[in-house]
Design a protein around this motif. Structure first.
Motif, PDB file in Angstrom:
ATOM      1  N   SER A 256      40.570  36.830  55.478  1.00 25.61           N
ATOM      2  CA  SER A 256      39.246  37.044  54.898  1.00 25.61           C
ATOM      3  C   SER A 256      38.908  36.010  53.837  1.00 25.61           C
ATOM      4  O   SER A 256      37.799  35.483  53.810  1.00 25.61           O
ATOM      5  CB  SER A 256      39.130  38.454  54.320  1.00 25.61           C
ATOM      6  OG  SER A 256      40.038  38.621  53.251  1.00 25.61           O
ATOM      7  N   ASN A 257      39.859  35.688  52.935  1.00 27.23           N
ATOM      8  CA  ASN A 257      39.482  34.681  51.950  1.00 27.23           C
ATOM      9  C   ASN A 257      39.632  33.264  52.488  1.00 27.23           C
ATOM     10  O   ASN A 257      39.096  32.334  51.919  1.00 27.23           O
ATOM     11  CB  ASN A 257      40.138  34.893  50.576  1.00 27.23           C
ATOM     12  CG  ASN A 257      41.631  34.885  50.583  1.00 27.23           C
ATOM     13  OD1 ASN A 257      42.265  34.536  51.559  1.00 27.23           O
ATOM     14  ND2 ASN A 257      42.202  35.303  49.469  1.00 27.23           N
TER      15      ASN A 257
ATOM     16  N   GLU B 186      36.193  32.634  53.319  1.00 29.55           N
ATOM     17  CA  GLU B 186      35.446  32.290  52.110  1.00 29.55           C
ATOM     18  C   GLU B 186      35.729  30.860  51.662  1.00 29.55           C
ATOM     19  O   GLU B 186      34.835  30.160  51.180  1.00 29.55           O
ATOM     20  CB  GLU B 186      35.790  33.278  50.989  1.00 29.55           C
ATOM     21  CG  GLU B 186      35.251  34.670  51.259  1.00 29.55           C
ATOM     22  CD  GLU B 186      35.718  35.686  50.228  1.00 29.55           C
ATOM     23  OE1 GLU B 186      36.537  35.354  49.356  1.00 29.55           O
ATOM     24  OE2 GLU B 186      35.238  36.834  50.318  1.00 29.55           O
TER      25      GLU B 186
ATOM     26  N   PHE C 142      45.801  31.877  44.032  1.00 29.85           N
ATOM     27  CA  PHE C 142      44.872  31.927  45.156  1.00 29.85           C
ATOM     28  C   PHE C 142      45.595  31.559  46.446  1.00 29.85           C
ATOM     29  O   PHE C 142      45.442  32.200  47.470  1.00 29.85           O
ATOM     30  CB  PHE C 142      43.694  30.989  44.910  1.00 29.85           C
ATOM     31  CG  PHE C 142      42.640  31.059  45.979  1.00 29.85           C
ATOM     32  CD1 PHE C 142      41.845  32.184  46.124  1.00 29.85           C
ATOM     33  CD2 PHE C 142      42.441  30.006  46.852  1.00 29.85           C
ATOM     34  CE1 PHE C 142      40.883  32.257  47.109  1.00 29.85           C
ATOM     35  CE2 PHE C 142      41.488  30.069  47.847  1.00 29.85           C
ATOM     36  CZ  PHE C 142      40.702  31.205  47.974  1.00 29.85           C
TER      37      PHE C 142
END
Length: 149
Positions: free
Chosen positions: A12-13, A16, A5
């Motif tokens: 974008s993440n 999140e 990750f």
């Protein structure tokens, strides 16, 4: 895995990730309001005082911001939750360093930290939850302002 990750973290993440922190950190603040020690409370006051005293120093702000959140995580009294929160912090550090360079964003965070401190000092779990949630929303908005994500 967490390393996968981290390696693939993008704008974008990253957004999140901060959306996750909006949900996670208020829960931690609620627990901390009920469980923090006087020593932890003094440490939080000291960290915020350093931020107030040096508004032009983004490096000091970054270091005290990380420590502020880690202290609250530890004050939750749950080692597992604290470790998860610290992982989220590590993952988000690159993004935070980018937008913490803006004085206006640091100033908002200091105000947020003061509101969190007031709630924690009063040992008010609901107020701590609200203050931390607002802080995380403000941080998420700052990320959006800087990156567009």
């Amino acid at each position: 895995s967490p390393l996968d990750f981290f390696v693939t973290l993008s704008a974008s993440n990253m957004a999140e990730l901060f959306d996750a922190r909006i949900q996670y950190e208020p829960m931690i603040a609620r627990l901390a309001a009920e469980r923090l020690t006087d020593t932890q409370l003094r440490r939080l006051h000291e960290l915020v005082r350093h931020q107030v005293d040096a508004p032009e120093n983004p490096d000091l702000f970054h270091d005290t911001d990380v420590e502020f959140h880690k202290t609250i995580l530890d004050a939750s009294g749950n080692a597992f939750l604290s470790r998860i929160g610290k992982l989220l912090q590590v993952l988000g550090d690159q993004g935070r360093q980018a937008f913490q360079k803006r004085r206006s964003i640091r100033a908002q965070s200091v105000q947020d930290h003061q509101a969190i401190m007031a709630a924690l000092s009063a040992r008010d779990p609901e107020a701590a939850h609200r203050a931390m949630r607002q802080h995380m929303v403000n941080v998420r908005n700052a990320l959006k302002e800087v990156t567009g994500a």
